[in-house]
Design a protein around this motif. Structure first.
Motif, PDB file in Angstrom:
ATOM      1  N   ARG A 418       0.489  -1.583  -0.001  1.00 13.80           N
ATOM      2  CA  ARG A 418       0.078  -0.025  -0.155  1.00 13.80           C
ATOM      3  C   ARG A 418       0.757   1.359   0.205  1.00 13.80           C
ATOM      4  O   ARG A 418       0.149   1.665  -1.082  1.00 13.80           O
ATOM      5  CB  ARG A 418      -0.879  -0.200   1.011  1.00 13.80           C
ATOM      6  CG  ARG A 418      -2.545   0.871   0.877  1.00 13.80           C
ATOM      7  CD  ARG A 418      -2.986   0.135  -0.508  1.00 13.80           C
ATOM      8  NE  ARG A 418      -3.826   0.911  -0.667  1.00 13.80           N
ATOM      9  CZ  ARG A 418      -4.516   1.728  -1.338  1.00 13.80           C
ATOM     10  NH1 ARG A 418      -3.494   1.391  -2.432  1.00 13.80           N
ATOM     11  NH2 ARG A 418      -5.059   2.286  -1.891  1.00 13.80           N
ATOM     12  N   SER A 422       0.408   3.483  -3.280  1.00 13.66           N
ATOM     13  CA  SER A 422      -0.152   5.395  -2.554  1.00 13.66           C
ATOM     14  C   SER A 422      -0.895   5.873  -3.357  1.00 13.66           C
ATOM     15  O   SER A 422      -2.159   6.146  -2.700  1.00 13.66           O
ATOM     16  CB  SER A 422       0.302   6.027  -1.495  1.00 13.66           C
ATOM     17  OG  SER A 422       1.602   6.538  -2.408  1.00 13.66           O
ATOM     18  N   PRO A 426      -8.809   2.415  -4.182  1.00 10.39           N
ATOM     19  CA  PRO A 426      -9.008   1.294  -3.135  1.00 10.39           C
ATOM     20  C   PRO A 426      -9.059   0.041  -4.182  1.00 10.39           C
ATOM     21  O   PRO A 426      -9.174  -1.152  -3.732  1.00 10.39           O
ATOM     22  CB  PRO A 426      -9.474   1.802  -2.148  1.00 10.39           C
ATOM     23  CG  PRO A 426      -9.021   3.066  -1.368  1.00 10.39           C
ATOM     24  CD  PRO A 426      -8.841   3.827  -2.960  1.00 10.39           C
ATOM     25  N   PHE A 429      -6.679  -1.454  -6.112  1.00 10.09           N
ATOM     26  CA  PHE A 429      -5.640  -1.609  -5.130  1.00 10.09           C
ATOM     27  C   PHE A 429      -6.248  -3.398  -5.719  1.00 10.09           C
ATOM     28  O   PHE A 429      -5.503  -4.699  -5.386  1.00 10.09           O
ATOM     29  CB  PHE A 429      -5.216  -1.028  -4.205  1.00 10.09           C
ATOM     30  CG  PHE A 429      -3.758  -1.898  -3.122  1.00 10.09           C
ATOM     31  CD1 PHE A 429      -3.232  -1.678  -3.517  1.00 10.09           C
ATOM     32  CD2 PHE A 429      -5.220  -2.691  -1.725  1.00 10.09           C
ATOM     33  CE1 PHE A 429      -1.381  -2.332  -2.391  1.00 10.09           C
ATOM     34  CE2 PHE A 429      -3.803  -3.055  -1.569  1.00 10.09           C
ATOM     35  CZ  PHE A 429      -2.136  -3.346  -1.536  1.00 10.09           C
ATOM     36  N   THR A 430      -7.128  -3.428  -5.167  1.00  7.13           N
ATOM     37  CA  THR A 430      -7.873  -5.112  -4.005  1.00  7.13           C
ATOM     38  C   THR A 430      -8.033  -5.304  -6.085  1.00  7.13           C
ATOM     39  O   THR A 430      -7.475  -6.906  -6.021  1.00  7.13           O
ATOM     40  CB  THR A 430      -8.699  -4.737  -3.835  1.00  7.13           C
ATOM     41  OG1 THR A 430      -8.852  -3.708  -2.819  1.00  7.13           O
ATOM     42  CG2 THR A 430      -9.995  -6.046  -3.737  1.00  7.13           C
TER      43      THR A 430
END
Length: 453
Positions: A418, A422, A426, A429-430
Motif C-alpha cells: 500500500r 499509495s 482502493p 489496489f484490490t
C-alpha cells in the motif's frame, strides 16, 4: 541505508526510468517476432488478445517487480533478503533473486551471439558504402558467418564489450547516458524505416496484414502464445525491472503510470517494426510468414540490394537491431553486477561488470560452437544454443515470474504494498492484488507447463 536512494545511483527522472525499462523490454524479439506473431495469429484479433494478456499478466507482474525493487533499493537477492525479514516470511523466497540473476547471465550468453550477427551485417553495409562488395547471395553470406567460429566469437566479444562499457560506469554515467542516446536513436531509426515503407506502395497491405482482425484463426493456442509474448516482451521474471525499480525516485512517480507507459511503448515499438519491415517484404514478393533469422538475415538483405538507397536502408535496419539488442543486454548484465558491487564494495563495479560479462561471454562460446564445430551435439533433442535458450527463456523466466506474483500477492507485507502503491484507488489496489494472487499465477503456470510438456 537511506530508503529513498540506492547506493548504485538513481534515475534523474521518471522519463529516464521509462526509457531504460522500455530499452530493456524492446529487443530483437520485438523487432521481428511480435509483428510476425501478430500477422500469423489473426492480426488485430491477436493484438486485442495480447493487450488483454498484458493487462492480466504482464502489467501486474511488471508493477510488482518495480515496487519490490523500489522498496528494497538494492540488488534483487539482497532486496528479497530485506523484504522477507520485514514481512516475517521464509528466507527461501530469496531464491527468486538467484533465479533471475542466473537466467539473465544465461540469456545474455546466447543473446550476445545473435546480437553479434547484427553488428556483422551493419559492418557489411558500412563496407558497401565505402565501395565494398555487395551481398549478392544473402543465404550463402549468412551460412558462411554461422560456419566461422572465429568470426562469430569476434562479434560476440565486441557486443559484450559494448555492454560492459555502459554497465561498468554505473546508473548516472552509464545506464542513463546510454538510454538517453540509444532510445531516441532507436525511435528515430524506426520512424525513418516506417516512412520509407510508406514509399513502397505496400503500407496499406502491410497494415491489413498486421491489424485486420481474423477471429477465425483464434484458438486456445493463440491465447497461450499471446500470454507468453506478453510475459516475455516486458523482460519479466529475470529481475531486470526489479533492479531498475531500485533506482526509481519515490516522489512524484506513480508505479502504475510508469508501468502502463512501459507496456504501451514496448507494444508500439513492436507494431511500428512490423510497419517498417512488412512493406519492404511484400513489395519484393517475399513471404512475410517466413519469420525469424531466415527472413532477417537472408531475404531482407536481398531486398535491400534491389531497392533504391538499399545500402543505407540496410545499415539503418541492422543498426536498429543492434541498438535494440544493446539496450536489452545492458539490463541483463546490471542485476548480477549490482549484487557483486554490494558484496565486494562500490569501488569494484568495473571489475564486477567485467567478471559477470566474462562469465557470460565464456558460456556464449558454447552457443558459438553449437552453430558449427559442435552442431551435431544434442541435449534433449536440441542443439546447445537452443537448449540454453529453453532452460533460461522457457523455464526459468516463467518460474521467476510465477514466484514473483505469489510473493507479491501472498507473502509481501500489505503495508509495504500500500505504501508503494499509495496513489492507487482502493478498488484498483484490490483488483491488482487479486490479479497477483490468483489470475497471474494461474496463467503463468499454464505457460510454464506448456513449455515443459
Amino acid at each position: 541505508m537511506d530508503k529513498t536512494t540506492s547506493i548504485h545511483g538513481m534515475w534523474s527522472s521518471r522519463l529516464m526510468f521509462i526509457l531504460a525499462a522500455t530499452g530493456s523490454a524492446v529487443g530483437l524479439g520485438n523487432i521481428w517476432r511480435f509483428p510476425y506473431m501478430t500477422s500469423d495469429n489473426g492480426g488485430g484479433a491477436f493484438v486485442l488478445v495480447y493487450l488483454g494478456c498484458i493487462l492480466l499478466v504482464g502489467l501486474p507482474i511488471l508493477m510488482a517487480e518495480i515496487l519490490i525493487g523500489r522498496h528494497g533499493r538494492v540488488s534483487p537477492i539482497n532486496t528479497f533478503r530485506k523484504l522477507t525479514r520485514e514481512s516475517g516470511v521464509s528466507r527461501h523466497w530469496v531464491a527468486i533473486g538467484w533465479i533471475g540473476i542466473v537466467a539473465g547471465i544465461l540469456i545474455l550468453s546466447f543473446y550476445s551471439v545473435v546480437a553479434g550477427w547484427t553488428l556483422h551485417y551493419a559492418f557489411l553495409y558500412v563496407k558497401q558504402l565505402a565501395g565494398g562488395a555487395a551481398i549478392t547471395d544473402p543465404g550463402a553470406t549468412f551460412a558462411a558467418l554461422l560456419a566461422d567460429p572465429l568470426e562469430l566469437t569476434f562479434w560476440h566479444a565486441l557486443f559484450m564489450l559494448l555492454t560492459v562499457a555502459v554497465v561498468a560506469l554505473g546508473v548516472e554515467k552509464g545506464l542513463e547516458r546510454a538510454v538517453r542516446f540509444l532510445m531516441p536513436a532507436l525511435f528515430v531509426l524506426l520512424l525513418m524505416l516506417v516512412v520509407y515503407g510508406m514509399t513502397t506502395g505496400f503500407m496499406g497491405q502491410a497494415a491489413t496484414f498486421l491489424f485486420k482482425p481474423d477471429w477465425s484463426v483464434i484458438t486456445g493456442g493463440t491465447f497461450l502464445s499471446a500470454m507468453g509474448q506478453a510475459f516475455f516482451t516486458l523482460s519479466l521474471g529475470m529481475c531486470t525491472m526489479m533492479t531498475y525499480g531500485a533506482y526509481l525516485p519515490r516522489e512524484g512517480v506513480s508505479i502504475g503510470r510508469v508501468g502502463i507507459a512501459v507496456a504501451l511503448t514496448d507494444t508500439s515499438v513492436a507494431l511500428l517494426a512490423g510497419l517498417a519491415i512488412f512493406p519492404i517484404v511484400l513489395s519484393f514478393g517475399i513471404d512475410p510468414a517466413g519469420g525469424g533469422p531466415g527472413l532477417i538475415f537472408t531475404s531482407l538483405p536481398l531486398a535491400f540490394e534491389s531497392m533504391p538507397f538499399g545500402i543505407v536502408y540496410g545499415l539503418a535496419f541492422f543498426g536498429l537491431l543492434a541498438v535494440a539488442a544493446w539496450t536489452s543486454s545492458i539490463s541483463l548484465l546490471e542485476p548480477a553486477t549490482a549484487f557483486l558491487v554490494e558484496r565486494f564494495g562500490v569501488a569494484s563495479r568495473k571489475r564486477a561488470a567485467l567478471g559477470i560479462a566474462g562469465l557470460s561471454w565464456l558460456l556464449g562460446l558454447l552457443s558459438v560452437l553449437s552453430l558449427n564445430v559442435w552442431s551435431g551435439v544434442r541435449i534433449l533433442d536440441r542443439d546447445i544454443m537452443t537448449f540454453v535458450e529453453f532452460i533460461a527463456n522457457d523455464l526459468m523466466l516463467p518460474l521467476g515470474g510465477l514466484l514473483i506474483a505469489l510473493f507479491a500477492g501472498w507473502a509481501l507485507n500489505r503495508t509495504i504494498l500500500r505504501e508503494q502503491l499509495s496513489d492507487m484507488p482502493p478498488v484498483l489496489f484490490t483488483t491488482w492484488r487479486w490479479l497477483m494472487r490468483v489470475v497471474a499465477p494461474a496463467l503463468v503456470l499454464i505457460v510454464l507447463v506448456r513449455a515443459v510438456l
